[in-house]
Each structure stands twice: as structure tokens, then as C-alpha cells.
Design a protein around this motif. Structure first.
Motif, mmCIF file in Angstrom:
data_model
loop_
_atom_site.group_PDB
_atom_site.id
_atom_site.type_symbol
_atom_site.label_atom_id
_atom_site.label_comp_id
_atom_site.label_asym_id
_atom_site.label_seq_id
_atom_site.Cartn_x
_atom_site.Cartn_y
_atom_site.Cartn_z
ATOM 1 N N THR A 84 0.811 -1.228 0.000
ATOM 2 C CA THR A 84 0.000 0.000 0.000
ATOM 3 C C THR A 84 0.838 1.269 0.000
ATOM 4 O O THR A 84 0.442 2.275 -0.599
ATOM 5 C CB THR A 84 -0.926 0.032 1.219
ATOM 6 O OG1 THR A 84 -0.141 -0.094 2.415
ATOM 7 C CG2 THR A 84 -1.951 -1.092 1.158
ATOM 8 N N VAL A 85 1.999 1.282 0.647
ATOM 9 C CA VAL A 85 2.792 2.492 0.820
ATOM 10 C C VAL A 85 4.042 2.421 -0.050
ATOM 11 O O VAL A 85 4.738 1.390 -0.062
ATOM 12 C CB VAL A 85 3.205 2.679 2.299
ATOM 13 C CG1 VAL A 85 4.018 3.963 2.459
ATOM 14 C CG2 VAL A 85 1.974 2.706 3.189
ATOM 15 N N PRO A 86 4.362 3.496 -0.805
ATOM 16 C CA PRO A 86 5.593 3.510 -1.602
ATOM 17 C C PRO A 86 6.817 3.313 -0.715
ATOM 18 O O PRO A 86 6.899 3.830 0.394
ATOM 19 C CB PRO A 86 5.582 4.907 -2.238
ATOM 20 C CG PRO A 86 4.148 5.296 -2.272
ATOM 21 C CD PRO A 86 3.536 4.702 -1.046
ATOM 22 N N LYS A 87 7.765 2.565 -1.225
ATOM 23 C CA LYS A 87 8.972 2.235 -0.465
ATOM 24 C C LYS A 87 9.882 3.451 -0.360
ATOM 25 O O LYS A 87 10.198 4.084 -1.371
ATOM 26 C CB LYS A 87 9.704 1.079 -1.143
ATOM 27 C CG LYS A 87 10.893 0.552 -0.361
ATOM 28 C CD LYS A 87 11.513 -0.638 -1.072
ATOM 29 C CE LYS A 87 12.701 -1.176 -0.304
ATOM 30 N NZ LYS A 87 13.309 -2.357 -0.989
ATOM 31 N N THR A 150 9.917 9.660 -4.054
ATOM 32 C CA THR A 150 9.046 8.978 -3.078
ATOM 33 C C THR A 150 9.084 9.661 -1.716
ATOM 34 O O THR A 150 8.057 9.737 -1.019
ATOM 35 C CB THR A 150 9.463 7.504 -2.937
ATOM 36 O OG1 THR A 150 9.478 6.905 -4.232
ATOM 37 C CG2 THR A 150 8.479 6.746 -2.062
ATOM 38 N N ASP A 151 10.253 10.164 -1.326
ATOM 39 C CA ASP A 151 10.360 10.818 -0.014
ATOM 40 C C ASP A 151 9.450 12.040 0.078
ATOM 41 O O ASP A 151 8.949 12.364 1.161
ATOM 42 C CB ASP A 151 11.810 11.221 0.258
ATOM 43 C CG ASP A 151 12.729 10.007 0.426
ATOM 44 O OD1 ASP A 151 12.186 8.907 0.681
ATOM 45 O OD2 ASP A 151 13.954 10.154 0.277
ATOM 46 N N SER A 152 9.236 12.721 -1.046
ATOM 47 C CA SER A 152 8.316 13.868 -1.043
ATOM 48 C C SER A 152 6.887 13.408 -0.822
ATOM 49 O O SER A 152 6.091 14.101 -0.171
ATOM 50 C CB SER A 152 8.424 14.631 -2.366
ATOM 51 O OG SER A 152 9.722 15.140 -2.549
ATOM 52 N N LEU A 153 6.553 12.223 -1.337
ATOM 53 C CA LEU A 153 5.217 11.669 -1.103
ATOM 54 C C LEU A 153 5.036 11.288 0.365
ATOM 55 O O LEU A 153 4.005 11.569 0.977
ATOM 56 C CB LEU A 153 4.988 10.436 -1.986
ATOM 57 C CG LEU A 153 4.795 10.656 -3.485
ATOM 58 C CD1 LEU A 153 4.735 9.313 -4.199
ATOM 59 C CD2 LEU A 153 3.527 11.446 -3.751
ATOM 60 N N ASN A 158 -1.217 13.912 3.518
ATOM 61 C CA ASN A 158 -2.379 13.314 2.844
ATOM 62 C C ASN A 158 -2.133 11.875 2.383
ATOM 63 O O ASN A 158 -3.062 11.196 1.953
ATOM 64 C CB ASN A 158 -2.761 14.160 1.620
ATOM 65 C CG ASN A 158 -3.167 15.572 1.989
ATOM 66 O OD1 ASN A 158 -4.223 15.800 2.574
ATOM 67 N ND2 ASN A 158 -2.320 16.536 1.641
ATOM 68 N N LEU A 159 -0.885 11.411 2.463
ATOM 69 C CA LEU A 159 -0.561 10.105 1.910
ATOM 70 C C LEU A 159 -1.277 8.968 2.640
ATOM 71 O O LEU A 159 -1.739 8.015 2.008
ATOM 72 C CB LEU A 159 0.952 9.882 1.945
ATOM 73 C CG LEU A 159 1.437 8.587 1.301
ATOM 74 C CD1 LEU A 159 1.124 8.587 -0.192
ATOM 75 C CD2 LEU A 159 2.939 8.406 1.520
ATOM 76 N N LYS A 160 -1.365 9.052 3.977
ATOM 77 C CA LYS A 160 -1.996 7.974 4.739
ATOM 78 C C LYS A 160 -3.445 7.773 4.315
ATOM 79 O O LYS A 160 -3.906 6.634 4.131
ATOM 80 C CB LYS A 160 -1.914 8.267 6.236
ATOM 81 C CG LYS A 160 -0.504 8.196 6.807
ATOM 82 C CD LYS A 160 -0.517 8.443 8.301
ATOM 83 C CE LYS A 160 0.906 8.352 8.876
ATOM 84 N NZ LYS A 160 0.909 8.593 10.351
#
Length: 218
Positions: A84-87, A150-153, A158-160
Motif C-alpha cells: 500500500t505504501v511507496p517504499k 518517493t520521499d516527497s510523497l 495526505n498520503l496515509k
């Protein structure tokens, strides 16, 4: 009998002068008529040329707006944690299939293209495309690769919420500056801009609900 030579009377000098005057007047009239006809032909040619130029200026030589279109966006790299979460530390990559349609009777030469990707208003990726040339009445297609940091995401609050839904809403901004050159007579600088909104499905790595709006500045 003695034949006598026949003697013809001489024409009066006044009659010769009158004939010369009439010939001179006739010659002048002929030259005048030729001059008038020549001027009329030149004026008619200039009028026809002006009409042709005006028609061409509003039809063939009128600069029309190039059409930029986002045909498809493909996710080429996406590593997830728990599905679900980008690495963290591994960038996500997209490839945008962009086409530039040139509706003009001359080539549209454009310089480097730029595409910026946003996630909830924050810049998460940027890409540059090479310069190119779209021939008259042709469509030029190009693939633009965008690396998403990815670190910016992960730093976005709002990512969660989005990962729970399995969707990442994103937007992009593309800019293509160029110039239309018609026979070195009509030269026009053109800037094509396009804003797109899209939704990335995390599980299927597909793009959903893509919408684009373009703006052309001549």
C-alpha cells in the motif's frame, strides 16, 4: 503627232502638313491607348495579387494553434511496503505519451519540453523532453519519463488517507515552447501549455480519471 508628257499637278503644301498632323495625332492616340491598357493591366494584377494575399493570410498562412494531447500515462516503477505504501528511498517512475498535432501549412519547431508533477500541490517530480519538429499537418508523438521522488510523497500528510483508499491523486503541468515558420514570411512564436489531473491506482499501477486542459499562447 508629238506626244506630250503628261504633267501631274503638285499637291498644295498645306494639304501635306495637314496629313502629317493627322498622322501625328493618330500616333499619339495609339500610344495613349497602349499606356492606359498597360496601366489597367498593372492595376488589375496588383488587385488580384492583393486579394490572393488576403485570402492566403486568412486561410493557408493563418497560424493555427498546435494541439497537445496526453494520450496515456503508464506507471513503470512502483515499489510498495505492505502493498500500500511507496517504499522509502526508491523513486516511482511514470511515462507520459504526449502528442503534438500541427494543423499549420508549415512546420512547428519546438524546444525542450518540461513536465512537472504535483501531489496535493507539492512538486514531487519533473522531467524534460528533447526538442523536436512537427511537420505540416502532421502529429508528433513523444514519450516523457517522469521520476517521482518517493520521499516527497511520504512527507505529505495526505498520503496515509490516500493509501487507505489505494489511490494517489496527482496533477501535471506541461509546457512546450516553439515557433511556426511559413516560407520565412510568417514567423510566429507559440507556447503550448497543458494541465492534467489523474489518479494512480496503487494496486493495479494504472491511471484512472485522467482529464486535461490546454492553453495556447500565440
Amino acid at each position: 503627232m508629238v506626244e506630250r508628257d503628261q504633267v501631274w499637278p503638285l499637291a498644295p503644301s498645306g494639304s501635306l502638313r495637314s496629313d502629317q498632323d493627322e498622322a501625328s495625332v493618330f500616333a499619339k492616340n495609339v500610344r495613349k491607348q497602349r499606356f492606359i491598357k498597360c496601366c489597367g493591366c498593372i492595376i488589375a494584377f496588383m488587385l488580384i495579387l492583393a486579394v490572393v494575399i488576403i485570402i492566403l493570410a486568412f486561410t493557408v498562412f493563418r497560424v493555427k494553434e498546435p494541439v497537445i494531447k496526453m494520450n496515456e500515462v503508464t506507471v513503470t516503477r512502483l515499489e510498495l511496503v505492505n502493498g500500500t505504501v511507496p517504499k522509502p528511498g526508491v523513486n516511482m517512475s511514470l511515462i507520459a505519451d504526449v502528442s503534438v498535432k500541427n494543423p499549420n501549412a508549415a512546420s512547428f519547431k519546438y524546444s525542450n519540453t518540461t513536465t512537472t508533477l504535483y501531489y496535493h500541490g507539492t512538486v514531487v517530480g519533473e522531467a524534460r523532453g528533447p526538442p523536436g519538429k512537427s511537420r505540416a499537418w502532421r502529429t508528433m508523438r513523444m514519450n516523457i519519463s517522469v521520476d517521482i521522488i518517493t520521499d516527497s510523497l511520504l512527507s505529505n500528510p495526505n498520503l496515509k488517507t490516500d493509501t487507505k483508499l489505494g489511490l494517489l491523486p496527482m496533477s501535471s503541468y506541461s509546457r512546450i515552447p516553439g515557433r511556426v515558420n511559413m516560407l520565412n514570411i510568417v514567423k510566429k512564436h507559440v507556447i503550448v501549455k497543458m494541465n492534467c489531473t489523474m489518479t494512480v491506482n496503487i494496486s493495479s499501477r494504472a491511471i484512472q480519471e485522467q482529464k486535461c486542459k490546454r492553453h495556447v499562447k500565440l
